[in-house]
Every structure is written in C-alpha cells, then in structure tokens.
Scaffold this motif. Structure first.
Motif, short mmCIF file in Angstrom:
data_model
loop_
_atom_site.label_atom_id
_atom_site.label_comp_id
_atom_site.label_asym_id
_atom_site.label_seq_id
_atom_site.Cartn_x
_atom_site.Cartn_y
_atom_site.Cartn_z
N PHE A 15 -0.81 2.17 -4.09
CA PHE A 15 -0.51 2.97 -2.76
C PHE A 15 0.04 4.33 -3.44
CE2 PHE A 15 3.05 -0.16 -3.31
CZ PHE A 15 4.12 0.63 -3.45
N ASP A 29 6.77 -1.68 4.78
CA ASP A 29 5.49 -1.72 5.79
C ASP A 29 5.91 -2.42 6.99
OD1 ASP A 29 2.81 -1.75 6.86
OD2 ASP A 29 2.18 -3.52 5.59
N GLN A 85 7.78 1.49 -7.64
CA GLN A 85 7.67 2.13 -6.30
C GLN A 85 7.67 1.04 -5.43
OE1 GLN A 85 4.44 4.07 -7.87
NE2 GLN A 85 5.96 5.40 -8.48
N ILE A 86 8.24 1.44 -4.28
CA ILE A 86 8.15 0.33 -3.15
C ILE A 86 7.77 1.12 -1.65
CG2 ILE A 86 10.66 0.71 -2.35
CD1 ILE A 86 10.96 -2.18 -1.92
N HIS A 87 6.98 0.32 -1.04
CA HIS A 87 6.62 0.88 0.33
C HIS A 87 7.11 -0.13 1.40
CE1 HIS A 87 4.41 2.79 3.56
NE2 HIS A 87 3.68 1.61 3.51
N ALA A 112 7.37 -5.60 2.23
CA ALA A 112 7.53 -4.41 1.11
C ALA A 112 6.48 -4.71 0.16
CB ALA A 112 8.86 -4.44 0.79
N TRP A 113 5.64 -3.55 -0.16
CA TRP A 113 4.94 -3.49 -1.06
C TRP A 113 5.51 -2.88 -2.52
CZ3 TRP A 113 -0.30 -5.46 -0.89
CH2 TRP A 113 -0.91 -5.98 0.49
N TYR A 114 5.33 -3.66 -3.63
CA TYR A 114 5.91 -3.11 -4.97
C TYR A 114 4.73 -2.78 -5.76
CZ TYR A 114 10.65 -4.99 -4.61
OH TYR A 114 12.11 -5.41 -3.99
N GLN A 115 4.97 -1.68 -6.61
CA GLN A 115 3.93 -1.59 -7.53
C GLN A 115 4.42 -0.79 -8.79
OE1 GLN A 115 0.70 1.16 -6.02
NE2 GLN A 115 1.89 3.09 -6.74
N GLY A 171 5.31 5.92 -2.41
CA GLY A 171 6.28 5.00 -2.31
C GLY A 171 7.63 5.77 -2.68
N GLU A 172 8.63 4.79 -2.48
CA GLU A 172 10.04 5.32 -2.96
C GLU A 172 10.23 4.54 -4.31
OE1 GLU A 172 13.27 5.01 0.07
OE2 GLU A 172 11.52 3.93 1.34
N ARG A 174 3.11 -8.00 -2.70
CA ARG A 174 3.49 -7.89 -1.31
C ARG A 174 4.49 -8.89 -1.16
NH1 ARG A 174 2.10 -10.56 3.56
NH2 ARG A 174 1.58 -8.93 5.48
#
Ligand code: BDP
Length: 596
Positions: free
Chosen positions: A35, A24, A20-22, A61-64, A38-39, A126
């Motif tokens: 988070f 920011d 997932q990515i968000h 961009a935040w990845y998880q 996310g997409e 991040r």
C-alpha cells in the motif's frame, strides 16, 4: 521448534526497524501486494501507545516492509519467522499468500524459498486485534454483563491487562541447508553423579545421512532410522542446573553426509530433573520452594513489545529481592526472556495464553481448539529450557456452577458434588492429557481462584491458587482475611493433596501514599499484607511456592477498579522503582535489610 541461529550452516537476519502501518477501520481494503501512504511504526512494539490516537484501536491494521535477500543465501531453504503477532495475522510476500496464524505470544513460520526475490521483496501482514467471544483470550459476549469484572470495562476485556496489539516481537528471516536438522528434543536424568542426556533429532528426509551429537567432548553417532533418530549421552560428574548454579552445556547436533557435516545446530542445555513427590516439588531430587512473582510484559510506549534492556532490568530486580522463580502470567513470554531464565537460573511456570475462559457461552468449541493449539505450540517452543519446570494450562477459567459457588462462599467452604461445569471439566481433562502426551517429564498445573470447588485440579500435579483476602474480600482487614485464607488453603489441600503454590496475592498500592495505621492503597498496607501472607504460607509445609502479584504496576483497560487504567499491585512501579513492600519482601526472602 528451533530458534533461528547463525552457525557454520545457518544464517539469520532480524527485520526489526521502521515499517509502515495502515489502519483499516472500515475493513474495506485489500493490500496484499502493498500500500501507499501508510504511517511509520517501529517493529517490534505494540501500536497502541506508539501511534497517536490509536490506543484503543483493536481492529484491522496492515503492516508492510521491504527487504533484500542477503548475499549468498540463494540455494538454501529460506524462511520467515514471526515471534509474536497479536492477535491474528495473515501474511503475503510479493502478493503471494503465505498463510495465517491465530493467537499472540507464540511464534509461526513460513517457507518462502520459492517466492523470495533477490531484491525488492514486499512483506505484508494483515493484523486483526479484535476481541471476540470465540477467541482466546476471549472478549466479552455482546450484550452480557462483564464475566470477570461485573461492571463494564473499556476495552471490554475478560482479563485484567491491556489488550495490546501488533507485531510485538522480532520478525526473523533465516536460511538453512536443503537437508537440515528440523527439531531437537532433550530430556535429562541423573544417575548418581552422572547426567544422562537423551536427545531426539529430526531432519528433512534424505538418504545416507547420520546425526552426531556432541556435549563438550562427549560425542555419539546416531544412525538414522529415516529422518528421526535418538541417542543417549552420559556425562560423568555432571554439573547440574539449578537456581544456585545454572550450569549449561553446549549440545551440538550435526547432520553428517559422507563423513562431513552438512548442518549444525547448537543448543544450550541444563541437566536437571523436576518431579512431584507427595507434597514436595523436587529439583534434582531435593525439595525446592519457589519465591517470586506473576508478571506482565508491559512498559510505556512499547506496550507489550520486546525490549531487551527491560528483561535485564527485571531479572536484576528479581535477583535483588531474593526471587528464584516467576510465572509467565498470562501468556508465553519472549524467547529472549526464556533464554535468560536458563542462563540466570530462574524456575519458570510456563503459561499458555488461555486466561479469562468461560464454558457456557457460545464459541466453546473454538476456544477449546485454540487452547489445545496453544499447548502444542508452547511445548514445541519451550520444551528444551531447563528453567521451565511446569506447564500452566490456563489462568482463572470461570469453571464453577452458581450453586457450588454459593455453598462454597459460606463460612465453612462447603463443597457440593459436581461443583464445576461439566464442559470445563471435559476441556481440562483433554488439555491435561494432551500436555502429558507431549511432555511426560514436567508437572502440569492449572491456576484457579475457585478454591476447593475447582474440579479440574484433579487432572494436575501442582495446585496453583490465586486469592486476594484482605483486598477484594475482607477489605481493610488483613488479619481476618489471612486467617480465613489459611483455613481455606487447608480445605483445598485436604481435597487435592500435593504441592501447593499461592500463585497470586497482593494489594493495589499508590506509590507515595502513606497511612498509619495501614489503610488500603497505602504503601504500609501492601507491606503489611504481604508480610502476613508470607508468614502464613511459610507455616505450611505443603506450600512450595509464593508468587506475589505483581512484580510491577501494569496497564489495564479502563474500569472503576483500575485508577488511571493501571493495576497498582506491583511492588515496583511501572518504571521499576521500589515501593516500601519491595524492601520488606527482600528482608523476608533474603534476611537482608536496606543497609546490607
Ligand atoms: C487475578 C488475575 C490477575 C489480576 C488480579 C487482580 O489473575 O490477572 O490482575 O486478579 O485483580 O484474578 O489484580
């Protein structure tokens, strides 16, 4: 640095997949523990052409992702390895900060033994993709005219390729034993028909360990002085490594305790030497000439993401055309690309991510420190590849003073004293010394377009020169451009004797556009320009390499000299179809025609 592998004592799993990515934009969020909402994003691949509407996004961009610890790993030391994240990455596991790494294209590792759970691990990154003047490669200085292109670019790069961002190569989870081999350095020499292989090893501290090195039946014990050891193996009638015969040997290093191996690592090595002798470059004592390309890791949708099929495709194209070499312009390529260079027999000029540097503007100390960090990381990563025959410190740093440039641009290439900015000379003096200290066995180069006013060439073993006569200069006049270039190359060689490589030359070419007589942007013009360059370069015995710019068309920022945001100097299109010039160059390099 050892690439993770599966062996009797080691395990590795690839965390590639859908993460997932968000994005920011406002830089307001802190999502260290994860988070919601996310997409989806595929890892590895750049985000720019993958996610709708994010092509020009170069911010935070935040990845998880989530993962479970593979069964049986508990009790081992566990690590996570990021093969490439562009540009700056900060990493958390289950809310615990692991650390950060600056610079795309080079790997970094964190130990997670004490933070990893059996199940439900949340890994968060991040990623900061911003272009800034004190980063390398640098962005523009705010409010200043574009240093490289004169006119503005969007995004505002100082370099001529799209600044793709994100997790661009695999993320690997791996485990090694509590006491393990931590590094191996191999240097090879040739003595008559024997191959001499010197191996240095390091392991985690511990009493009572010895190291055994084996190459196909030849084994020696290395008894430790502490955790470091070294040994030399002699292989009679060694099958040497070369482009014609890329022979590899499996070197197995075992860490022994009480007569039994507690760790084992196998490395493919090639026995070869590379040396500069006067104007010649010698591979295994024989003169070698490099035929090949500057390239890019670049493809639709994935951006700069790793795509193994594309690696195979590009090696196939290079083979077909008669190339034996390439430069990793303008950043280190994937470790998979390097492994295949060893296996297929390609000679690689291995370049750091330093491109489009400048020396008078603010941020110089930071940029110089980053360049040194990249040299350390690159040599640490690639030192054992037989395919790597040279380290390139940088591409086209802007080094000359305005006065020197003006004098040099005169018809006679007048070189005035102190033609480079002192800060540039100082930076490359230090960088060359660092590279030599880390690896005394390989030649060093610096790729420059400045010509004989490039004072930092005094620190390197091989001159790599980029020039576009008949294109940016002498536009439309190939013959005039090539004649002037021929003279300039002689001026350069008189000032900096030694092997010379034409590391970039070419012409933008729209596939399917034709003109008779040849006209700029037509397929005929590219074919003619490359033919005349190659004939001129072949006539000079000190020219040991010709690298056409570029193997394939590639994505750039938007700007008036880049139609559709592409650099069209590929002799193959971005989707790897040959232009007319590909057939011409194949004929020139192999003697084979289309029907052969
Ligand atoms: C050279 C650069 C390369 C560019 C090329 C060009 O090293 O990155 O793509 O020019 O203008 O100066 O095509």
């Amino acid at each position: 640095m050892l690439y993770p592998q599966n062996s009797l004592t080691r395990r590795m799993v690839d965390l590639s997949g859908f993460w997932q990515i968000h994005f920011d934009e406002t830089q307001s969020g802190r999502f260290e523990a994860g988070f919601e909402g996310g997409e989806m994003i595929a890892v590895p691949a750049s985000w720019n052409d993958q996610i709708a509407g994010r092509r020009d996004y170069l911010g935070i961009a935040w990845y998880q992702t989530e993962f479970a610890l593979p069964w049986g790993w508990r009790g081992q030391r566990i690590f996570i390895r990021f093969n490439s994240v562009n540009y700056l990455a900060e990493v958390w596991l289950n809310g615990v900060r692991l650390g950060e790494h600056e610079g795309g294209h080079l790997p970094f590792i964190f130990e997670i033994t004490d933070h990893v759970r059996d199940q439900g691990n949340t890994l968060v990154l991040r990623v900061d993709g911003e272009l800034a003047a004190d980063r390398v490669p640098p962005g523009q200085i705010a409010g200043k005219e574009n240093i490289t292109f004169g006119a503005a670019n969007f995004p505002d790069t100082t370099f001529d390729f799209f600044p793709f961002c994100g997790i661009q190569r695999p993320v690997l989870l791996y485990c090694i034993p509590q006491t393990a081999i931590t590094d191996i350095t191999v240097v090879t020499e040739i003595d008559g028909t024997a191959g001499i292989v010197s191996v240095q090893t390091a392991h985690t501290p511990g009493e009572g360990f010895t190291t055994r090195c084996t190459i196909q039946g030849h084994s020696t014990f290395q008894t430790g002085e502490g955790e470091n050891g070294s040994t030399t193996l002699s292989i009679p009638n060694a099958a040497l490594w070369s482009p014609q015969a890329p022979n590899l040997y499996a070197l197995t290093v075992e860490l022994m305790y009480d007569g039994a191996p507690v760790d084992s690592y196998t490395l493919e090595i090639g026995i070869r030497t590379i040396k500069v002798d006067g104007d010649r470059l010698l591979l295994n004592g024989e003169p070698v000439k490099l035929l090949g390309f500057g390239r890019h890791e670049d493809f639709p949708v994935i951006g700069r993401g790793l795509m193994p099929a594309l690696i195979i495709k590009d090696y196939g194209l290079m083979r077909w055309i008669g190339a034996n070499s390439f430069r990793t312009s303008h950043y280190p390529y994937s470790e998979q690309m390097m492994q295949l260079a060893d296996q297929l027999g390609f000679l690689v000029i291995d370049e750091t991510p330093a491109v489009g540097l400048f020396f008078q503007e603010p941020g110089l100390d930071r940029r110089s420190q980053l360049c040194q960090q990249y040299i350390r990381e690159l040599i640490d990563r690639d030192k054992n590849h037989p395919s790597v025959i040279m380290w390139s410190l940088a591409n086209e740093p802007h080094t000359s003073t305005p006065e020197a440039r003006r004098a040099y641009d005169s018809p006679n290439f007048t070189v005035i004293e102190h033609s480079s900015q002192p800060a540039a000379v100082e930076a490359f003096r230090e960088q060359a010394a660092l590279a030599r200290a880390l690896d005394p066995t390989r030649p060093i180069t610096l790729v420059s377009w400045e010509g004989a006013v490039e004072e930092s060439w005094q620190f390197v073993d091989v001159i790599c020169f980029n020039r576009y006569n008949g294109w940016y200069q002498q536009s439309g006049r190939i013959e005039t451009g090539v004649q002037r270039l021929s003279h300039e190359i002689d001026v350069i060689h008189a000032r900096f004797p030694g092997p010379f490589i034409m590391s970039e030359f070419g012409a933008d070419t729209i596939p399917g556009h034709h003109a008779d007589p040849p006209e700029m942007f037509s397929e005929e013009y590219q074919a003619e320009l490359l033919s005349q360059y190659i004939a001129m370069l072949n006539s000079k015995p000190f020219v040991v390499g010709q690298h056409i710019w570029n193997l394939c068309d590639f994505k750039t920022a938007q700007g008036v000299i880049r139609m559709g945001s592409y650099n069209y100097k590929g002799i193959f299109t971005r989707d790897r179809r040959p232009k007319m010039a590909a057939h011409r160059v194949r004929q020139l390099w192999t003697g084979q025609t289309e029907s052969d």
